[in-house]
Motif scaffolding. Structure first.
Motif, mmCIF file in Angstrom:
data_model
loop_
_atom_site.group_PDB
_atom_site.id
_atom_site.type_symbol
_atom_site.label_atom_id
_atom_site.label_comp_id
_atom_site.label_asym_id
_atom_site.label_seq_id
_atom_site.Cartn_x
_atom_site.Cartn_y
_atom_site.Cartn_z
ATOM 1 N N LEU A 6 -71.597 22.951 72.277
ATOM 2 C CA LEU A 6 -72.044 22.282 73.495
ATOM 3 C C LEU A 6 -70.836 22.032 74.383
ATOM 4 C CD1 LEU A 6 -74.315 20.764 75.085
ATOM 5 C CD2 LEU A 6 -73.539 18.689 73.917
ATOM 6 N N THR A 7 -70.906 22.485 75.610
ATOM 7 C CA THR A 7 -69.827 22.258 76.563
ATOM 8 C C THR A 7 -69.995 20.890 77.200
ATOM 9 O OG1 THR A 7 -69.575 24.612 77.060
ATOM 10 C CG2 THR A 7 -68.767 23.054 78.708
ATOM 11 N N VAL A 8 -68.942 20.086 77.129
ATOM 12 C CA VAL A 8 -68.929 18.774 77.782
ATOM 13 C C VAL A 8 -67.863 18.819 78.860
ATOM 14 C CG1 VAL A 8 -68.486 16.313 77.502
ATOM 15 C CG2 VAL A 8 -69.767 17.553 75.748
ATOM 16 N N ARG A 9 -68.268 18.566 80.079
ATOM 17 C CA ARG A 9 -67.363 18.699 81.215
ATOM 18 C C ARG A 9 -67.306 17.375 81.985
ATOM 19 N NH1 ARG A 9 -65.852 23.313 83.815
ATOM 20 N NH2 ARG A 9 -67.508 24.460 82.724
ATOM 21 N N VAL A 10 -66.114 16.877 82.257
ATOM 22 C CA VAL A 10 -65.938 15.694 83.091
ATOM 23 C C VAL A 10 -65.843 16.146 84.543
ATOM 24 C CG1 VAL A 10 -64.476 13.719 83.638
ATOM 25 C CG2 VAL A 10 -64.796 14.417 81.255
ATOM 26 N N VAL A 11 -66.664 15.553 85.387
ATOM 27 C CA VAL A 11 -66.737 15.951 86.793
ATOM 28 C C VAL A 11 -66.378 14.759 87.672
ATOM 29 C CG1 VAL A 11 -68.235 16.812 88.628
ATOM 30 C CG2 VAL A 11 -68.518 17.653 86.281
ATOM 31 N N ALA A 13 -62.192 9.197 86.010
ATOM 32 C CA ALA A 13 -62.502 10.539 85.517
ATOM 33 C C ALA A 13 -61.377 11.047 84.623
ATOM 34 C CB ALA A 13 -62.741 11.485 86.694
ATOM 35 N N GLU A 14 -60.140 10.815 85.021
ATOM 36 C CA GLU A 14 -59.012 11.263 84.212
ATOM 37 C C GLU A 14 -58.929 10.468 82.900
ATOM 38 O OE1 GLU A 14 -55.513 11.065 86.577
ATOM 39 O OE2 GLU A 14 -56.058 12.766 87.837
ATOM 40 N N LYS A 15 -59.185 9.161 82.969
ATOM 41 C CA LYS A 15 -59.193 8.351 81.750
ATOM 42 C C LYS A 15 -60.268 8.838 80.792
ATOM 43 C CE LYS A 15 -57.323 3.974 83.480
ATOM 44 N NZ LYS A 15 -57.585 2.520 83.660
ATOM 45 N N LEU A 16 -61.451 9.107 81.330
ATOM 46 C CA LEU A 16 -62.551 9.581 80.498
ATOM 47 C C LEU A 16 -62.216 10.928 79.868
ATOM 48 C CD1 LEU A 16 -65.420 9.716 79.391
ATOM 49 C CD2 LEU A 16 -66.185 10.497 81.650
ATOM 50 N N HIS A 17 -61.657 11.823 80.654
ATOM 51 C CA HIS A 17 -61.329 13.152 80.141
ATOM 52 C C HIS A 17 -60.331 13.048 78.992
ATOM 53 C CE1 HIS A 17 -59.071 17.026 80.153
ATOM 54 N NE2 HIS A 17 -60.315 17.512 80.197
ATOM 55 N N ARG A 18 -59.310 12.241 79.176
ATOM 56 C CA ARG A 18 -58.309 12.089 78.122
ATOM 57 C C ARG A 18 -58.922 11.460 76.868
ATOM 58 N NH1 ARG A 18 -52.957 8.308 78.418
ATOM 59 N NH2 ARG A 18 -54.568 6.719 78.246
ATOM 60 N N ALA A 19 -59.797 10.458 77.069
ATOM 61 C CA ALA A 19 -60.421 9.790 75.925
ATOM 62 C C ALA A 19 -61.320 10.743 75.154
ATOM 63 C CB ALA A 19 -61.219 8.583 76.402
ATOM 64 N N ASN A 77 -67.219 21.325 72.867
ATOM 65 C CA ASN A 77 -66.062 21.844 73.580
ATOM 66 C C ASN A 77 -65.857 21.015 74.841
ATOM 67 O OD1 ASN A 77 -63.987 23.452 74.698
ATOM 68 N ND2 ASN A 77 -65.510 24.675 75.816
ATOM 69 N N VAL A 78 -64.825 20.152 74.830
ATOM 70 C CA VAL A 78 -64.489 19.369 76.017
ATOM 71 C C VAL A 78 -63.600 20.238 76.900
ATOM 72 C CG1 VAL A 78 -63.431 17.282 76.909
ATOM 73 C CG2 VAL A 78 -64.655 17.223 74.725
ATOM 74 N N VAL A 79 -64.072 20.558 78.079
ATOM 75 C CA VAL A 79 -63.346 21.445 78.988
ATOM 76 C C VAL A 79 -61.962 20.867 79.291
ATOM 77 C CG1 VAL A 79 -63.379 22.492 81.294
ATOM 78 C CG2 VAL A 79 -65.492 22.289 79.968
ATOM 79 N N ASP A 80 -60.971 21.768 79.417
ATOM 80 C CA ASP A 80 -59.575 21.354 79.504
ATOM 81 C C ASP A 80 -59.247 20.466 80.702
ATOM 82 O OD1 ASP A 80 -59.012 22.700 77.201
ATOM 83 O OD2 ASP A 80 -58.260 24.502 78.204
#
Length: 695
Positions: free
Chosen positions: A39-44, A207-213, A226-229
């Motif tokens: 499953l692709t998880v993408r932070v937008v 968004a950046e905090k969430l992506h890093r977490a 899969n958390v997108v880079d």
């Protein structure tokens, strides 16, 4: 009759009802090998409502009107001002148990090139104040488990449910999301038809905090997720004030690290880093202090911006109206159980032990209080029953919505005071300075389908039904004051271009005007059932019986909500001045008793007086209320607040006028001047009855 078992989704045409989907697969043990796809998880970074997907999802607290992302989504899928999610929440049709998903269609057709919201869903978060990281993991497991069974949903978009208003830290919710998603994917054996989940944040730093977490907590879950880079940019993204401050500080820190000593003639070029830093620090004349600040900035230079938190606060100047503060105060064992949800913070449940007899005495003193009690006891009420953690939330910076039950509804919360040490005693009461409204926690029994898209037709004036003095004069139940108020309300509404039908006086009354008709239960019901009235205003006797029906007294009997149970298009707002006579004096619980019954019938707003209000003050309140509702762009809460303010200002003028020599400094009527607090509003204060586009 209770709400349908299938929930709100089966009550709206074309809704994606759970019954239309295949049953979720039975849970099974973890497969021995990783699934063939992840499953692709993408932070937008963007606006939830402007990111295209098959399904948009937000969280929903039990009984709490939509706020923030949920409210934005509701506005996107609804037609007009009467929004579908808010309407179903008000009627108690949303099952907000933890992880329960309710679906809503979009009323707007898809447009070429416009990523409109095709359909929406809300997932239950349980009762406000009970959300924890463990419950967040269960929510995400339940949500994804259901989405995996929807064969037509390939891409879903949501927000980080549970992290709003500082409920839980982003890192904790991200950890719960990964854990919940992993559990659901293990049970399903992979992502099935759903292949991508977008998590949208409107603020770049969050968004950046969430992506890093998410990346830091993915760990073993990478077999399934899969958390997108990188963070993906979309339309509508912004930067909150706190985030802007964080970025500014970090850039200033890097600038301090990059340039040499400022002394000795370096710089000169306005574009050079040295000169830029010189300008920043130029206002600090103390060399030691300036050098220390520069060293501190250098220390910050190596810190990741997502590790920095800067708190800012402003009580005014925002162009956007603040979101309301939702406060739940329910009867608990040995006291009161509180929870709060605000734009700036969420406070979990707190219990306040209060002696029942003491609270009852305080309620009695503040129900139709003397001038002295109305001035001195509100502060005691707030300090005695409001948890310390909640007192800073109760202020004039945002509307206050109080969720109450049958026990706590007896408390005159309109006297609630904000606890501020620097506030002088002459400051106006809180309910005069900000909207305070109530929501009654109850099991609404109506299952009628409401056309939530029905609004005032363009070019058609609003409609009002005014009922006044319907008591039998032969039984000494006619009220001149009620008749006078009804006529004043009729005139006030007509001044604001509202079409009015006036039912005033019993059939055997000889005091009707040519434009008035007799007020009987049959005629009132006939007009209300026509569905054409936005407002119903009643002036007359009211009965409030704890053990039996409560309602409005007519010459031919009592009109209760039982007669209104079959309404398919109830009035939007009911205003009732039903306590003019000591012969039928209501108890302290009278207003909520009648409000409960009318809200049960589907009325959106109920405004009633908790004690006897002088006719002149009642007329002033009604006049300002309708002027604000139909003469401008006010919300219902703003209109009620403005009417309270006018009644309060007038009472102060009268009391000052009565004050004379020392021996006559106390007004003759010790209870006069508290009408502003008598009016209780049940409903969403942010709702609008009318606006410029309706005229």
């Amino acid at each position: 009759m209770s709400a349908p078992e299938n929930g709100v989704e089966d009550l709206v045409e074309h809704t994606l009802a759970p019954g239309n989907f295949p049953e979720p697969p039975q849970r099974r043990t973890e497969p021995d090998t990783a699934p063939t796809s992840r499953l692709t998880v993408r932070v937008v970074w963007g606006d939830l409502t402007r990111v295209g997907a098959d399904l948009h999802v937000t969280g929903h607290y039990q009984g709490i009107a939509p706020t923030a992302a949920e409210r934005a989504l509701d506005q996107k899928i609804s037609v007009g001002k009467r929004q579908v999610i808010a309407e179903h929440n008000r009627r108690g049709w949303i099952d907000a148990k933890l992880g329960k998903v309710s679906y809503f269609p979009s009323y707007f057709p898809c447009q070429d090139g416009d990523p409109v919201v095709r359909s929406a869903a809300v997932v239950g978060m349980g009762r406000m104040g009970t959300f924890t990281e463990r419950r967040a993991a269960r929510l995400y497991e339940s949500l994804l488990g259901e989405l995996l069974t929807l064969g037509h949903v390939h891409k879903a978009v949501t927000v980080l449910i549970g992290s709003g208003a500082e409920n839980l830290q982003v890192t904790r919710v991200a950890r719960a999301l990964i854990r919940g998603f992993e559990t659901a994917l293990k049970a399903a054996g992979g992502p099935q038809a759903l292949n991508e989940v977008l998590i949208v944040e409107i603020d770049r730093l969050r968004a950046e905090k969430l992506h890093r977490a998410l990346r830091n907590n993915s760990g073993d879950a990478q077999r399934y997720i899969n958390v997108v880079d990188e963070v993906t940019d979309a339309d509508g993204g912004g930067l909150k004030r706190m985030s802007a401050a964080v970025y500014a500080v970090t850039e200033l820190a890097r600038l301090a690290r990059s340039v040499g000593p400022l002394e000795g003639g370096q710089g000169g070029d306005p574009a050079s880093p040295g000169e830029a830093l010189r300008i920043v620090l130029g206002g600090i004349t103390n060399d030691i202090l300036r050098g220390d600040i520069r060293r501190r900035l250098s220390d910050i230079a190596d810190i990741d911006p997502t590790d920095i938190a800067i708190s800012t606060h402003s009580s005014s100047g925002s162009e956007q109206a603040p979101l309301p503060v939702n406060v739940s105060v329910l009867q608990g064992e040995g006291g009161l159980r509180w929870a709060a949800l605000a734009e700036r913070a969420t406070v979990p449940e707190r219990n306040v032990r209060v002696d029942a007899d003491l609270l009852h005495q305080l309620v009695d003193r503040l129900s139709d209080p003397t001038v002295d009690d109305a001035r001195e006891l509100p502060d005691l009420l707030s300090r005695l029953v409001v948890p310390i953690e909640f007192q800073w939330l109760v202020s004039d910076e945002a509307p206050v919505i109080l969720e109450v039950d049958r026990s706590t509804a007896t408390v005159p919360w309109e006297f609630l005071a904000d606890i501020r040490q620097d506030v002088c005693s002459e400051q106006a009461p809180l309910a005069v300075r900000t909207p305070i409204a109530r929501i009654l926690r109850t099991e609404y029994s109506t299952a009628d389908i409401v056309d939530v898209a029905e609004e005032l037709r363009e070019g058609t004036p609003p409609q009002a039904l005014v009922i006044g003095d319907p008591g039998d004069p032969a039984k000494d139940l006619s009220l001149e004051k009620a008749r006078n108020e009804a006529r004043a309300v009729k005139d006030a509404l007509r001044r604001n271009d509202v079409s009015v039908r006036a039912l005033i006086g019993a059939p055997n009354s000889a005091q009707r005007l040519p434009d008035e008709e007799p007020a009987t239960r049959i005629d009132v019901l006939r007009n209300i059932f026509s569905g054409q009235y936005n407002i119903v205003h009643y002036c007359g006797h009211g009965t409030f019986d704890e053990s039996g029906p409560s309602g409005w007294l007519f010459s031919d009997g009592l009109l209760t909500a039982q007669e209104l149970a079959q309404l398919s298009r109830p009035p939007r707002i009911v205003v009732a001045n039903a306590c003019y006579s000591a012969k039928v004096k209501p108890s302290a619980t009278g207003v909520f008793k009648v409000a409960d019954e009318f809200l049960r019938a589907g009325v959106v707003h109920y405004i009633g007086a908790a004690w006897q209000v002088p006719d002149d003050e009642a007329q002033i309140f009604a006049d300002v209320l309708y002027q604000e509702l139909f003469g401008g762009t006010s919300t219902v809460g703003d209109a009620v607040q403005a009417a309270r303010r006018k009644a309060y200002d007038r009472s102060r003028d009268l009391n000052r006028r009565d004050a004379g020599p020392a021996e006559k400094a106390v007004p003759v009527d010790q209870h006069r001047g508290n009408a502003w607090a008598a009016y209780q509003h049940y409903g969403d204060p942010t709702d609008r009855i009318c606006g410029p586009e309706s005229h």
